[in-house]
Write a protein that holds these residues in place. Structure first.
Motif, PDB file in Angstrom:
ATOM      1  N   THR A 146       0.833  -1.205   0.000  1.00 13.83           N
ATOM      2  CA  THR A 146       0.000   0.000   0.000  1.00 13.83           C
ATOM      3  C   THR A 146       0.862   1.247   0.000  1.00 13.83           C
ATOM      4  N   LEU A 147       1.897   1.226   0.827  1.00 13.35           N
ATOM      5  CA  LEU A 147       2.816   2.363   0.884  1.00 13.35           C
ATOM      6  C   LEU A 147       3.561   2.535  -0.435  1.00 13.35           C
ATOM      7  N   LEU A 148       3.928   1.413  -1.060  1.00 11.23           N
ATOM      8  CA  LEU A 148       4.590   1.485  -2.361  1.00 11.23           C
ATOM      9  C   LEU A 148       3.672   2.129  -3.400  1.00 11.23           C
ATOM     10  N   GLU A 149       2.394   1.772  -3.373  1.00 16.96           N
ATOM     11  CA  GLU A 149       1.441   2.354  -4.317  1.00 16.96           C
ATOM     12  C   GLU A 149       1.302   3.860  -4.101  1.00 16.96           C
ATOM     13  N   VAL A 150       1.226   4.284  -2.842  1.00 16.60           N
ATOM     14  CA  VAL A 150       1.086   5.716  -2.532  1.00 16.60           C
ATOM     15  C   VAL A 150       2.313   6.487  -2.989  1.00 16.60           C
ATOM     16  N   ALA A 151       3.497   5.935  -2.728  1.00 18.34           N
ATOM     17  CA  ALA A 151       4.730   6.635  -3.084  1.00 18.34           C
ATOM     18  C   ALA A 151       4.972   6.623  -4.584  1.00 18.34           C
ATOM     19  N   ALA A 152       4.519   5.554  -5.259  1.00 10.52           N
ATOM     20  CA  ALA A 152       4.811   5.421  -6.689  1.00 10.52           C
ATOM     21  C   ALA A 152       3.916   6.293  -7.550  1.00 10.52           C
ATOM     22  N   MET A 153       2.719   6.619  -7.089  1.00  6.97           N
ATOM     23  CA  MET A 153       1.765   7.349  -7.923  1.00  6.97           C
ATOM     24  C   MET A 153       2.304   8.690  -8.432  1.00  6.97           C
ATOM     25  N   PRO A 154       2.849   9.564  -7.561  1.00  7.21           N
ATOM     26  CA  PRO A 154       3.370  10.832  -8.086  1.00  7.21           C
ATOM     27  C   PRO A 154       4.503  10.637  -9.081  1.00  7.21           C
ATOM     28  N   MET A 155       5.367   9.629  -8.834  1.00  6.32           N
ATOM     29  CA  MET A 155       6.476   9.385  -9.752  1.00  6.32           C
ATOM     30  C   MET A 155       5.976   8.893 -11.108  1.00  6.32           C
ATOM     31  N   LEU A 156       4.983   8.021 -11.066  1.00  6.62           N
ATOM     32  CA  LEU A 156       4.423   7.522 -12.325  1.00  6.62           C
ATOM     33  C   LEU A 156       3.749   8.640 -13.103  1.00  6.62           C
ATOM     34  N   GLN A 157       3.115   9.574 -12.397  1.00 10.13           N
ATOM     35  CA  GLN A 157       2.522  10.726 -13.078  1.00 10.13           C
ATOM     36  C   GLN A 157       3.580  11.539 -13.806  1.00 10.13           C
ATOM     37  N   VAL A 158       4.713  11.782 -13.129  1.00 13.11           N
ATOM     38  CA  VAL A 158       5.803  12.534 -13.753  1.00 13.11           C
ATOM     39  C   VAL A 158       6.329  11.802 -14.979  1.00 13.11           C
ATOM     40  N   LEU A 159       6.502  10.476 -14.854  1.00 13.57           N
ATOM     41  CA  LEU A 159       7.040   9.697 -15.967  1.00 13.57           C
ATOM     42  C   LEU A 159       6.057   9.656 -17.138  1.00 13.57           C
ATOM     43  N   LEU A 160       4.761   9.554 -16.854  1.00 10.94           N
ATOM     44  CA  LEU A 160       3.766   9.531 -17.934  1.00 10.94           C
ATOM     45  C   LEU A 160       3.710  10.866 -18.669  1.00 10.94           C
ATOM     46  N   ILE A 161       3.725  11.960 -17.924  1.00 10.86           N
ATOM     47  CA  ILE A 161       3.686  13.275 -18.569  1.00 10.86           C
ATOM     48  C   ILE A 161       4.988  13.521 -19.335  1.00 10.86           C
ATOM     49  N   SER A 162       6.112  13.060 -18.795  1.00  8.67           N
ATOM     50  CA  SER A 162       7.387  13.185 -19.514  1.00  8.67           C
ATOM     51  C   SER A 162       7.358  12.392 -20.815  1.00  8.67           C
ATOM     52  N   THR A 163       6.781  11.197 -20.769  1.00 11.19           N
ATOM     53  CA  THR A 163       6.653  10.381 -21.977  1.00 11.19           C
ATOM     54  C   THR A 163       5.790  11.094 -23.021  1.00 11.19           C
ATOM     55  N   LEU A 164       4.709  11.706 -22.565  1.00  9.76           N
ATOM     56  CA  LEU A 164       3.865  12.476 -23.476  1.00  9.76           C
ATOM     57  C   LEU A 164       4.651  13.637 -24.085  1.00  9.76           C
ATOM     58  N   GLY A 165       5.451  14.326 -23.268  1.00  9.82           N
ATOM     59  CA  GLY A 165       6.275  15.418 -23.793  1.00  9.82           C
ATOM     60  C   GLY A 165       7.279  14.932 -24.814  1.00  9.82           C
ATOM     61  N   ALA A 166       7.871  13.751 -24.557  1.00  8.02           N
ATOM     62  CA  ALA A 166       8.822  13.191 -25.514  1.00  8.02           C
ATOM     63  C   ALA A 166       8.131  12.860 -26.837  1.00  8.02           C
ATOM     64  N   PHE A 167       6.915  12.304 -26.760  1.00  6.29           N
ATOM     65  CA  PHE A 167       6.183  11.978 -27.985  1.00  6.29           C
ATOM     66  C   PHE A 167       5.786  13.252 -28.743  1.00  6.29           C
ATOM     67  N   MET A 168       5.436  14.303 -28.004  1.00 14.24           N
ATOM     68  CA  MET A 168       5.062  15.568 -28.635  1.00 14.24           C
ATOM     69  C   MET A 168       6.251  16.238 -29.327  1.00 14.24           C
ATOM     70  N   ALA A 169       7.465  15.854 -28.926  1.00 12.87           N
ATOM     71  CA  ALA A 169       8.657  16.448 -29.536  1.00 12.87           C
ATOM     72  C   ALA A 169       9.152  15.670 -30.746  1.00 12.87           C
ATOM     73  N   THR A 170       8.571  14.505 -31.021  1.00 12.09           N
ATOM     74  CA  THR A 170       9.018  13.719 -32.159  1.00 12.09           C
ATOM     75  C   THR A 170       8.531  14.343 -33.470  1.00 12.09           C
ATOM     76  N   LYS A 171       9.075  13.848 -34.556  1.00 10.86           N
ATOM     77  CA  LYS A 171       8.722  14.400 -35.870  1.00 10.86           C
ATOM     78  C   LYS A 171       7.287  14.067 -36.261  1.00 10.86           C
ATOM     79  N   TYR A 172       6.674  13.089 -35.590  1.00 14.75           N
ATOM     80  CA  TYR A 172       5.302  12.713 -35.928  1.00 14.75           C
ATOM     81  C   TYR A 172       4.304  13.798 -35.518  1.00 14.75           C
ATOM     82  N   LEU A 173       4.524  14.417 -34.367  1.00 17.47           N
ATOM     83  CA  LEU A 173       3.648  15.498 -33.912  1.00 17.47           C
ATOM     84  C   LEU A 173       4.316  16.869 -34.060  1.00 17.47           C
ATOM     85  N   ASN A 174       5.591  16.948 -33.671  1.00 12.72           N
ATOM     86  CA  ASN A 174       6.364  18.189 -33.794  1.00 12.72           C
ATOM     87  C   ASN A 174       5.666  19.369 -33.090  1.00 12.72           C
TER      88      ASN A 174
END
Length: 404
Positions: A5-33
């Motif tokens: 349970t504690l792992l889930e609570v601690a991991a959620m904010p980090m996973l949010q950062v990683l997901l939004i970072s992944t979205l930013g990386a995809f937005m920077a590719t030549k497919y979306l630019n």
């Protein structure tokens, strides 16, 4: 509270950062630019001039209170110790591993500036809401946790936009000065009648032709003017940094929060100007996702061109997740034994947790602003936030066991 349970609570904010970072990386590719270099630069300017200052002002106006400052007076000292000790450890990492000159400020900044407030604002109330939480009953714990977390975010932001901003800016200026000097040395001598030694010989002959008193007095005058120039340069740099939008917003927000009649104008259901506060808060909420998108977009280029050795990443991880948490437990234990802290275990838990957090996202905004080390910053953030989920879980368990 169980480990999973504690792992889930601690991991959620980090996973949010990683997901939004992944979205930013995809937005920077030549497919979306959508986040090309120019777009990232303009978006980062918005974060620096509008979103970040709005977040600072709204947080300070709402959370700062003179009574709380007298009660929680150790928290600003605790955060200051994190920045000081982390900066010292980061400097040691730089001296041992000797990174590229333009990465020195980044390494020290990521070792000293933690994501204080933003993650506490998510982690601590989530722990309070879980069954079996060791901190008070659920309702009172949640209310107090939000106050602690908001105050932590305000204090952390103040240190980040003064100490860390000065650190990254000074490092960028030094590196660019070195680059300019190297470029000047590479330029060929355009004087057809002169060789590489002619200028030096002329200077020597001119100095020898002058009387000794004139030469010595001239050198003394040059030293005095040079010293005065350094002093005025430092004062000008301090003034320029104090005039940065986030710093101004922090100072104004602190004043509004501490003066009751000013605070009552903006905060509260009956405040006459609450619409202004709500609008500023709404703007501030864009700072964190925009900064995270920029970090992810820089990751695409960083994976190709970043000059970040694995040992540097390991050095930052060791400082942030192994050395600082141990020091934090010692600091809080000693401060408690000396009677500097309230007996509330939740307050002491927040103080310890501040030593355990991953690097502040604002450092990425600064590297983008000064165009130094932004790709390396993105790579460093991905690794530190991946490790942070497990580190926060482990140390949160240890802290709650120590305080129970």
């Amino acid at each position: 509270m169980g480990f999973l349970t504690l792992l889930e609570v601690a991991a959620m904010p980090m996973l949010q950062v990683l997901l939004i970072s992944t979205l930013g990386a995809f937005m920077a590719t030549k497919y979306l630019n959508l986040l090309n270099p120019d777009s990232r630069r303009y978006l980062n300017k918005l974060v620096f001039d509008v979103f970040g200052p709005s977040l600072m002002f709204a947080s300070l106006v709402k959370t700062v209170d003179l009574q709380d400052i007298f009660t929680w007076w150790f928290m600003p000292i605790n955060v200051g110790l994190i920045f000081f000790i982390g900066g010292l450890l980061g400097w040691i990492v730089v001296k041992i591993l000797k990174p590229e000159p333009y990465l020195e400020g980044l390494i020290i900044a990521t070792c000293s500036a933690g994501n204080i407030g933003n993650l506490i604002l998510v982690v601590v109330p989530a722990i309070c809401n879980e069954e079996g939480s060791p901190f008070r009953d659920r309702n009172s714990c949640n209310a107090v946790a939000l106050s602690y977390a908001s105050f932590s975010m305000a204090i952390g932001g103040f240190y980040i936009w003064t100490y860390t901003y000065h650190l990254v800016r000074s490092s960028a200026i030094r590196y660019k000065a070195i680059q300019d000097a190297e470029e000047a040395l590479k330029k060929p001598n355009k004087d057809l009648d002169a060789n590489s030694e002619s200028h030096l010989l002329n200077v020597d002959y001119e100095d020898e032709a002058k009387p000794i008193d004139e030469v010595s007095s001239g050198k003394a005058g040059d030293e005095r003017s040079s010293s005065w120039g350094k002093v005025t340069g430092i004062l000008y740099q301090i003034e320029e940094e104090l005039m940065a939008p986030p710093t101004i917003a922090a100072l104004v927000g602190f004043i509004f929060g501490c003066v009751p009649w000013l605070k009552n104008l903006l905060v509260g259901k009956t405040a006459p100007l609450r619409l202004i506060q709500d609008s500023i808060k709404l703007l501030g909420e864009g700072a964190i996702p925009c900064s995270t998108l920029i970090v992810g977009a820089n990751l695409i280029q960083g994976l190709r061109s970043a000059k970040l050795r694995p040992l540097l990443i390991v050095g930052v991880i060791v400082v942030r997740y192994m050395i600082l948490p141990v020091i934090g437990m010692g600091v809080v234990k000693v401060a408690g034994d000396l009677g500097f802290l309230s007996p509330d275990p939740l307050y002491r838990y927040v103080l310890m947790l501040q030593f355990t957090l991953p690097p502040a996202m604002s450092v990425g905004t600064m590297t983008q602003l000064f165009d130094v080390g932004k790709e390396e910053c993105s790579v460093l953030y991905i690794w530190t936030y991946l490790v942070a989920a497990f580190s926060l879980t482990m140390w949160s368990t240890v802290f709650m066991w120590v305080l129970s």
